[in-house]
Design an enzyme around this catalytic site. Structure first.
Site, mmCIF file in Angstrom:
data_model
loop_
_atom_site.group_PDB
_atom_site.id
_atom_site.type_symbol
_atom_site.label_atom_id
_atom_site.label_comp_id
_atom_site.label_asym_id
_atom_site.label_seq_id
_atom_site.Cartn_x
_atom_site.Cartn_y
_atom_site.Cartn_z
ATOM 1 N N GLU B 90 0.827 -1.202 0.000
ATOM 2 C CA GLU B 90 0.000 0.000 0.000
ATOM 3 C C GLU B 90 0.864 1.257 0.000
ATOM 4 O O GLU B 90 1.995 1.246 0.487
ATOM 5 C CB GLU B 90 -0.902 0.010 1.242
ATOM 6 C CG GLU B 90 -1.947 -1.080 1.213
ATOM 7 C CD GLU B 90 -2.873 -1.057 2.416
ATOM 8 O OE1 GLU B 90 -4.042 -1.431 2.258
ATOM 9 O OE2 GLU B 90 -2.433 -0.676 3.523
ATOM 10 N N CYS B 103 3.329 8.538 0.783
ATOM 11 C CA CYS B 103 4.007 7.681 1.759
ATOM 12 C C CYS B 103 4.139 6.306 1.112
ATOM 13 O O CYS B 103 3.133 5.657 0.821
ATOM 14 C CB CYS B 103 3.147 7.625 3.034
ATOM 15 S SG CYS B 103 3.800 6.536 4.288
ATOM 16 N N CYS B 110 6.799 -6.546 7.300
ATOM 17 C CA CYS B 110 7.949 -5.999 8.050
ATOM 18 C C CYS B 110 8.423 -7.046 9.053
ATOM 19 O O CYS B 110 7.618 -7.800 9.592
ATOM 20 C CB CYS B 110 7.519 -4.725 8.781
ATOM 21 S SG CYS B 110 8.897 -3.908 9.632
ATOM 22 N N CYS B 114 7.316 -4.083 15.760
ATOM 23 C CA CYS B 114 7.004 -3.020 16.732
ATOM 24 C C CYS B 114 5.574 -3.219 17.258
ATOM 25 O O CYS B 114 4.657 -3.524 16.491
ATOM 26 C CB CYS B 114 7.161 -1.643 16.092
ATOM 27 S SG CYS B 114 8.854 -1.322 15.569
ATOM 28 N N CYS B 117 2.436 -1.189 15.594
ATOM 29 C CA CYS B 117 2.351 -1.010 14.146
ATOM 30 C C CYS B 117 1.564 -2.126 13.479
ATOM 31 O O CYS B 117 1.812 -3.307 13.713
ATOM 32 C CB CYS B 117 3.770 -0.950 13.558
ATOM 33 S SG CYS B 117 3.792 -0.823 11.775
ATOM 34 N N CYS B 328 -0.722 6.911 9.919
ATOM 35 C CA CYS B 328 0.573 6.397 10.373
ATOM 36 C C CYS B 328 0.417 5.089 11.140
ATOM 37 O O CYS B 328 -0.345 5.004 12.098
ATOM 38 C CB CYS B 328 1.233 7.451 11.271
ATOM 39 S SG CYS B 328 2.798 6.913 11.927
#
Lengths: 221, 345
Positions: B90, B103, B110, B114, B117, B328
């Site tokens: 995305e 962005c 990933c 974290c 996230c 975010c």
């Protein structure tokens, strides 16, 4: 701009190398630094290449440092590490990292070679009050199982997702965790392995009421 | 067939040499790929017919249009791009009055895990190629309007630093798109060795995901802290001269009762002492199963004021695209993944 500073690497002589199952190796080098169980070393074959990080998989009361690795066919380092022989040299950093074992009660949860730091903690005398939950595809992938079986007895719980064998549960460790009630919430949970396992297990533990403060994760990348 | 899109000039020179084409063809191909935006080798009309035929035997252009778009009430758009192996990534387009920011993602999923996230919850499925990174910009319908690109989408850019640097080379070289490196901001959670390489080999801005100045706390939020502690990352930043033009910023998501206390003001002041930087305070956008909650707007304002009093520059970032999960920390294509039957846990 200053010269790029990487972790300083030092020559270390290979003492032994053993293929403990197809494509999976232990490699012992002479030990020139002290370390705390759970720490990692950066390893390369030459001083000018990018090193990779490996958890130390040996006790801190021996004269060697052992690492545990499986060959990544697309990787630049592991196929060459597997070719090393006793007497050859590789480059290794001082141990570093803060995924550190303690004597306090804890659950250790790992998949694949993520068991490496727990081997180190265990061989360093930190195995009392611990439970090790290890996931793998087949029964051949529970490395150091004799050591853990004798030290942990019923607190060594293995899950194989593809095959089964005596003493090994069939299925996923995540499913087993989901089915548990009353997980202790006043101890630490140490997770080590690939990111997918770590995030899935962490979510399950949080959903079971374990404070995230008590979950300590090390991710292989 | 191999994609030409995403190759650097040096790589295009190799393509030309291997296919018996004149050396200058490489620059011509680069212009067609990155300035004129062709989608078919036959459109490279200043190459001879023979050269185009030879290229077509082995190569495709390799640009991919987004397959889906979602639009937020605030004007933000989230684009879904097909990537390798049937996977998806995305990118979030954020238009404002003066700035139009995209962005972009650097990985499929990933590895960094974290706690706060959504991409982290997806796990890791693959590295994006330089072509797949650049494609998010060039194939965006609003590409012509873009003023800024931030590498803050899915993935940890420093865990794919080779392709991130290659994409920046394409974006900023004269033979590529010729954009100023100051239009790019690349974020990292602090993978120190790769971050050093990025600092030395690029002129783009750098953003560090900080989120707390305290090691023990950061370890619980961000596993990377186990191997690359934040104070060592900061120390390494201090070794470089970033000049007046290149910017370092710190991203700080605000978690209620976790990292929004007076002790954190003090800790940040001490940690960032001596670094010319800005701290971006970001509202936490809650994700499923998260034990964390966002700080209130009043608390964020208070925190910002306290830091300003200590001489630190802060901005409070406006949330954009939360209703379409484009804000975010919310990008994820996890629900499009097939169950991995080979996994070992």
């Amino acid at each position: 701009m200053p010269q790029r500073k990487q972790k300083e690497l030092f020559p270390a002589k290979v003492l032994t190398k053993e293929e403990i199952s197809p494509g999976v190796f232990t490699l012992c080098t002479e030990r020139t630094f002290d370390f705390i169980p759970g720490q990692v070393v950066a390893v390369a074959l030459t001083a000018d290449e990018e090193p990779r990080l490996y958890s130390i998989a040996s006790g801190n009361n021996t004269g060697h440092i052992r690492i545990l690795f499986d060959i990544n066919p697309a990787g630049s380092l592991t196929p060459r590490l597997a070719q090393l022989n006793p007497g050859d040299e590789l480059m290794m950093s001082e141990p570093f990292g803060r995924f550190l074992g303690t004597k306090d009660p804890a659950w250790w949860i790992a998949t694949g070679t993520g068991v490496a730091p727990f081997i180190s903690m265990s061989e360093s005398g930190l195995i009392q009050n611990k439970k090790l939950i290890h996931g793998a595809r087949t029964p051949k992938e529970f490395w150091f199982s004799e050591h853990f079986s004798s030290s942990l007895d019923d607190n060594y719980v293995r899950f194989a997702t593809r095959e089964t064998a005596p003493g090994i549960r069939s299925g996923r460790l995540t499913q087993w965790l989901k089915e548990q009630n009353n997980l202790p919430n006043n101890i630490k949970y140490y997770l080590c392995g690939n990111a997918n396992m770590v995030v899935d297990v962490r979510d399950i533990l949080v959903n079971k009421g374990i404070p995230y403060d008590n979950i300590i994760a090390e991710i292989y990348f | 067939m191999e994609a030409l899109f995403g190759k650097t000039l040096e790589e295009l020179k190799i393509v030309a040499a291997e296919n018996g084409l004149p050396g200058f063809t490489a620059k011509q191909m680069a212009q067609w790929l990155y300035t004129k935006g062709v989608s078919d080798i036959d459109d490279m009309t200043n190459l001879s017919k023979d050269a185009r035929d030879r290229l077509k035997e082995k190569y495709i252009i390799g640009r991919v249009a987004p397959s889906k778009v979602q639009a937020s009430v605030d004007g933000t758009k989230k684009y879904l791009y097909p990537a390798q192996k049937g996977l998806f990534i995305e990118a979030a387009y954020i238009p404002e009055k003066e700035r139009h920011t995209l962005c972009i993602s650097s990985q499929i999923g990933c590895k960094m895990g974290c706690l706060f996230c959504m991409t982290g919850k997806q796990g890791f499925q693959g590295q994006l190629t330089a072509g797949e990174i650049v494609n998010q910009v060039i194939s965006l319908p609003e590409s012509d309007q873009l003023t800024n690109i931030v590498y803050m989408g899915m993935g940890e850019p420093m865990d794919n630093v080779e392709n991130v640097l290659k994409s920046l080379e394409i974006f900023t070289s004269d033979w590529g798109m010729g954009w100023s490196p100051r239009r790019f901001n690349v974020s990292t959670i602090g993978v120190e060795p790769a971050m050093r390489r990025f600092i030395e080999e690029s002129d783009a801005h750098l953003a560090i995901s900080l989120h707390t100045p305290f090691n023990e706390e950061r370890k619980k939020l961000m596993p990377i802290e186990q191997v690359y502690p934040i104070e060592e990352v900061i120390d390494s930043l201090k070794e470089y001269d970033f000049g007046r033009q290149r910017r370092i910023s710190f991203e700080y998501i605000m978690f209620d009762g976790v990292n929004d206390t007076p002790a954190h003001v003090k800790g940040l002041t001490k940690l960032l002492n001596g670094i010319r930087c800005r701290i971006n305070l970001i509202r936490f956008h809650p994700i499923p199963d998260s034990p964390l909650r966002g700080s209130s707007d009043e608390k964020i304002k208070w925190f910002s004021d306290q830091l300003n009093r200590k001489g630190l520059t802060t901005t409070i970032r406006r949330s954009r695209g939360e209703d379409i999960y484009a804000a975010c920390g919310l990008l994820s294509t996890k629900n499009m993944l097939k169950e991995d039957t080979e996994k070992d846990y």
